[in-house]
Motif scaffolding. Structure first.
Motif, mmCIF file in Angstrom:
data_model
loop_
_atom_site.group_PDB
_atom_site.id
_atom_site.type_symbol
_atom_site.label_atom_id
_atom_site.label_comp_id
_atom_site.label_asym_id
_atom_site.label_seq_id
_atom_site.Cartn_x
_atom_site.Cartn_y
_atom_site.Cartn_z
ATOM 1 N N ALA A 25 -32.564 -41.877 6.968
ATOM 2 C CA ALA A 25 -32.607 -40.416 7.056
ATOM 3 C C ALA A 25 -31.339 -39.786 6.502
ATOM 4 O O ALA A 25 -31.392 -38.771 5.784
ATOM 5 C CB ALA A 25 -32.834 -39.982 8.502
ATOM 6 N N GLY A 26 -30.176 -40.348 6.798
ATOM 7 C CA GLY A 26 -28.928 -39.775 6.317
ATOM 8 C C GLY A 26 -28.841 -39.763 4.806
ATOM 9 O O GLY A 26 -28.405 -38.778 4.200
ATOM 10 N N ILE A 27 -29.261 -40.855 4.186
ATOM 11 C CA ILE A 27 -29.223 -40.924 2.726
ATOM 12 C C ILE A 27 -30.256 -39.978 2.119
ATOM 13 O O ILE A 27 -30.017 -39.369 1.065
ATOM 14 C CB ILE A 27 -29.416 -42.374 2.263
ATOM 15 N N GLU A 28 -31.390 -39.811 2.785
ATOM 16 C CA GLU A 28 -32.376 -38.842 2.294
ATOM 17 C C GLU A 28 -31.838 -37.410 2.379
ATOM 18 O O GLU A 28 -32.018 -36.617 1.449
ATOM 19 C CB GLU A 28 -33.684 -38.976 3.074
ATOM 20 N N TYR A 29 -31.199 -37.058 3.489
ATOM 21 C CA TYR A 29 -30.608 -35.726 3.590
ATOM 22 C C TYR A 29 -29.560 -35.513 2.497
ATOM 23 O O TYR A 29 -29.483 -34.438 1.896
ATOM 24 C CB TYR A 29 -29.962 -35.518 4.964
ATOM 25 N N ALA A 30 -28.752 -36.534 2.242
ATOM 26 C CA ALA A 30 -27.739 -36.430 1.191
ATOM 27 C C ALA A 30 -28.390 -36.239 -0.175
ATOM 28 O O ALA A 30 -27.904 -35.461 -1.003
ATOM 29 C CB ALA A 30 -26.855 -37.676 1.194
ATOM 30 N N ALA A 31 -29.499 -36.949 -0.420
ATOM 31 C CA ALA A 31 -30.204 -36.834 -1.699
ATOM 32 C C ALA A 31 -30.821 -35.450 -1.873
ATOM 33 O O ALA A 31 -30.905 -34.932 -2.993
ATOM 34 C CB ALA A 31 -31.277 -37.911 -1.799
ATOM 35 N N ILE A 32 -31.263 -34.861 -0.769
ATOM 36 C CA ILE A 32 -31.817 -33.508 -0.834
ATOM 37 C C ILE A 32 -30.711 -32.498 -1.116
ATOM 38 O O ILE A 32 -30.821 -31.641 -2.003
ATOM 39 C CB ILE A 32 -32.546 -33.163 0.486
ATOM 40 N N TYR A 33 -29.611 -32.633 -0.381
ATOM 41 C CA TYR A 33 -28.521 -31.669 -0.519
ATOM 42 C C TYR A 33 -27.863 -31.744 -1.893
ATOM 43 O O TYR A 33 -27.454 -30.720 -2.460
ATOM 44 C CB TYR A 33 -27.485 -31.900 0.579
ATOM 45 N N LYS A 34 -27.763 -32.944 -2.448
ATOM 46 C CA LYS A 34 -27.090 -33.068 -3.752
ATOM 47 C C LYS A 34 -27.821 -32.286 -4.835
ATOM 48 O O LYS A 34 -27.195 -31.798 -5.789
ATOM 49 C CB LYS A 34 -26.933 -34.540 -4.131
ATOM 50 N N ASN A 35 -29.134 -32.141 -4.709
ATOM 51 C CA ASN A 35 -29.864 -31.352 -5.700
ATOM 52 C C ASN A 35 -29.521 -29.869 -5.602
ATOM 53 O O ASN A 35 -29.477 -29.161 -6.606
ATOM 54 C CB ASN A 35 -31.366 -31.566 -5.536
ATOM 55 N N VAL A 36 -29.282 -29.402 -4.375
ATOM 56 C CA VAL A 36 -28.836 -28.018 -4.188
ATOM 57 C C VAL A 36 -27.466 -27.825 -4.841
ATOM 58 O O VAL A 36 -27.223 -26.839 -5.537
ATOM 59 C CB VAL A 36 -28.766 -27.673 -2.685
ATOM 60 N N VAL A 37 -26.579 -28.783 -4.623
ATOM 61 C CA VAL A 37 -25.234 -28.688 -5.186
ATOM 62 C C VAL A 37 -25.279 -28.705 -6.716
ATOM 63 O O VAL A 37 -24.584 -27.928 -7.378
ATOM 64 C CB VAL A 37 -24.350 -29.839 -4.666
ATOM 65 N N GLY A 38 -26.119 -29.571 -7.274
ATOM 66 C CA GLY A 38 -26.260 -29.594 -8.726
ATOM 67 C C GLY A 38 -26.710 -28.261 -9.272
ATOM 68 O O GLY A 38 -26.215 -27.774 -10.303
ATOM 69 N N LEU A 39 -27.619 -27.630 -8.568
ATOM 70 C CA LEU A 39 -28.124 -26.328 -8.980
ATOM 71 C C LEU A 39 -27.019 -25.267 -8.948
ATOM 72 O O LEU A 39 -26.854 -24.481 -9.890
ATOM 73 C CB LEU A 39 -29.272 -25.953 -8.035
ATOM 74 N N VAL A 40 -26.226 -25.264 -7.859
ATOM 75 C CA VAL A 40 -25.149 -24.274 -7.732
ATOM 76 C C VAL A 40 -24.055 -24.533 -8.765
ATOM 77 O O VAL A 40 -23.488 -23.590 -9.338
ATOM 78 C CB VAL A 40 -24.589 -24.268 -6.295
ATOM 79 N N CYS A 41 -23.751 -25.801 -9.046
ATOM 80 C CA CYS A 41 -22.776 -26.113 -10.097
ATOM 81 C C CYS A 41 -23.276 -25.616 -11.457
ATOM 82 O O CYS A 41 -22.490 -25.138 -12.286
ATOM 83 C CB CYS A 41 -22.515 -27.613 -10.148
ATOM 84 N N GLY A 42 -24.567 -25.731 -11.697
ATOM 85 C CA GLY A 42 -25.135 -25.194 -12.932
ATOM 86 C C GLY A 42 -24.990 -23.690 -13.007
ATOM 87 O O GLY A 42 -24.667 -23.134 -14.072
ATOM 88 N N MET A 43 -25.222 -23.000 -11.872
ATOM 89 C CA MET A 43 -25.021 -21.551 -11.846
ATOM 90 C C MET A 43 -23.593 -21.205 -12.226
ATOM 91 O O MET A 43 -23.350 -20.270 -13.000
ATOM 92 C CB MET A 43 -25.333 -20.998 -10.452
ATOM 93 N N ALA A 44 -22.636 -21.973 -11.682
ATOM 94 C CA ALA A 44 -21.231 -21.713 -11.988
ATOM 95 C C ALA A 44 -20.961 -21.865 -13.480
ATOM 96 O O ALA A 44 -20.249 -21.055 -14.089
ATOM 97 C CB ALA A 44 -20.344 -22.664 -11.179
ATOM 98 N N LYS A 45 -21.527 -22.900 -14.083
ATOM 99 C CA LYS A 45 -21.334 -23.091 -15.515
ATOM 100 C C LYS A 45 -21.950 -21.935 -16.300
ATOM 101 O O LYS A 45 -21.355 -21.427 -17.255
ATOM 102 C CB LYS A 45 -21.943 -24.412 -15.957
ATOM 103 N N GLY A 46 -23.156 -21.522 -15.905
ATOM 104 C CA GLY A 46 -23.809 -20.414 -16.592
ATOM 105 C C GLY A 46 -23.038 -19.117 -16.486
ATOM 106 O O GLY A 46 -23.104 -18.265 -17.380
ATOM 107 N N LEU A 47 -22.270 -18.970 -15.401
ATOM 108 C CA LEU A 47 -21.443 -17.777 -15.196
ATOM 109 C C LEU A 47 -20.060 -17.910 -15.843
ATOM 110 O O LEU A 47 -19.225 -17.029 -15.683
ATOM 111 C CB LEU A 47 -21.281 -17.519 -13.696
ATOM 112 N N HIS A 48 -19.815 -19.049 -16.516
ATOM 113 C CA HIS A 48 -18.562 -19.309 -17.235
ATOM 114 C C HIS A 48 -17.370 -19.565 -16.318
ATOM 115 O O HIS A 48 -16.222 -19.330 -16.697
ATOM 116 C CB HIS A 48 -18.227 -18.172 -18.213
ATOM 117 N N TYR A 49 -17.652 -20.063 -15.114
ATOM 118 C CA TYR A 49 -16.552 -20.589 -14.304
ATOM 119 C C TYR A 49 -16.078 -21.891 -14.950
ATOM 120 O O TYR A 49 -16.855 -22.601 -15.595
ATOM 121 C CB TYR A 49 -17.011 -20.874 -12.876
ATOM 122 N N GLY A 50 -14.815 -22.217 -14.736
ATOM 123 C CA GLY A 50 -14.253 -23.403 -15.363
ATOM 124 C C GLY A 50 -14.201 -24.613 -14.448
ATOM 125 O O GLY A 50 -14.691 -24.590 -13.315
#
Length: 328
Positions: A183-208
């Protein structure tokens, strides 16, 4: 020799079939579309995903019949997007896989109750705990397709099952780490996709890169808080937990990062979804994880930012300006 029944026809399923067949393990491969199944069997290539990968067809038996694949296979591996799992199991008879090892490699929540995949599969099919397992990263299918060095995680409560599965996947380019915290690894796998998405938003907004480093460091703390509140492992600094988050946050192969980047560049959510050729699990994961954690006594500003942008349609730049003040 043991045989696998693989359910799923996307890039991740294709990469896993490549590993197994490279190891001379027969794969009974369920593909919903007969045209795709026939093409793979005839050409040794998946025409729709990772089509540069050659698959050894002497070890592949493609079929569009769930029952045939399930009955033939001592090990069942589910590798479909989380949003497709409920439909896949709708007419799936538990008797087909009675007494078999059931492994899943699905990274997202399932159904209206936002269950983790292992719990949903167990409930639907009545799988005993000792026969359950999950296959996790950190990795991207594209790099497996190119035989680049990769570390996988096999998590299962039964030590014999762990060792059996490890022997099926380990190779000259695949290392396998063993764990028991499904369960812990599954929760981590779910959350990492959210983080990837937010990191992409940051790149699209031209954060460095400077900002991205702070964002990821805070994301690791959020993940640790979530796992602790869920009563799971807090041993975050290993590849089974942090590794998957990091590769999704930084890699150009990440679909979630690409999806988030489009949002950051001004695409609407619907337009970004339409532009994606493959499923970005972070979209569903954001809603599912938000619902699972909204009553927890911890602060999760990165998850909340993703939720507000994707499901409350708040302006992404406005939300990031608020997020800047919450990062530590």
């Amino acid at each position: 020799m043991i045989e696998f029944g693989v359910f799923g026809g996307g890039s991740w399923a294709t990469a896993l079939v490549k590993i197994l067949t490279d190891n001379k393990i027969t794969v009974n491969w369920y593909l919903r579309r007969a045209k795709q199944a026939n093409a793979i069997q005839e050409t040794g290539s998946n025409p729709d995903y990772l089509n540069f990968v050659h698959l050894d067809t002497q070890y592949i038996r493609c079929s569009s019949d769930k029952q045939t694949v399930a009955r033939k296979s001592p090990v069942i591996l589910f590798a479909v997007p989380s949003g497709q799992l409920a439909n896949l199991l709708e007419d799936f008879d538990a008797a087909w896989i009675n007494g078999k090892i059931v492994l899943n490699s699905i990274k997202g929540t399932v159904g209206d109750q936002h269950e983790i995949p292992s719990a949903f599969i167990s409930t639907q099919l009545g799988i005993p705990e000792k026969l359950q397992g999950i296959l996790a990263g950190p990795c991207h299918a594209e790099e497996i397709g190119h035989r680049k060095k990769t570390y996988l995680t096999v998590a299962a409560p039964d030590v014999e099952v762990q060792q059996l599965l490890r022997g099926c996947f380990v190779s000259d380019y695949i290392e396998v780490r063993l764990a028991n915290d499904i369960a812990g690894i599954e929760y981590a796998a779910i959350y990492k996709n959210v983080v990837g998405l937010v990191c992409g938003m940051a790149k699209g907004l031209h954060y460095g890169d400077n900002f991205l480093a702070v964002l990821v460091a805070n994301a690791l703390q959020e993940l640790k808080d979530v796992l602790q509140q869920m009563g799971r492992s807090s041993e975050l600094l290993n590849s089974s937990y942090a590794g998957d988050l990091l590769v999704t946050a930084y890699s150009a192969h990440s679909r979630n990062r690409s999806f988030g980047e489009m949002i950051g560049r001004g695409y609407s959510v619907d337009k970004a979804k339409g532009a994606m050729q493959m499923v970005a699990e972070g979209y569903r994961a954001t809603r599912g994880l938000y619902q699972l954690t909204k009553e927890l006594p911890c602060q999760l500003p990165i998850l909340q930012t993703a939720y507000r942008v994707l499901f409350k349609y708040m302006p992404v730049l406005t939300e990031f300006k608020l997020l800047e003040q919450k990062l530590k």
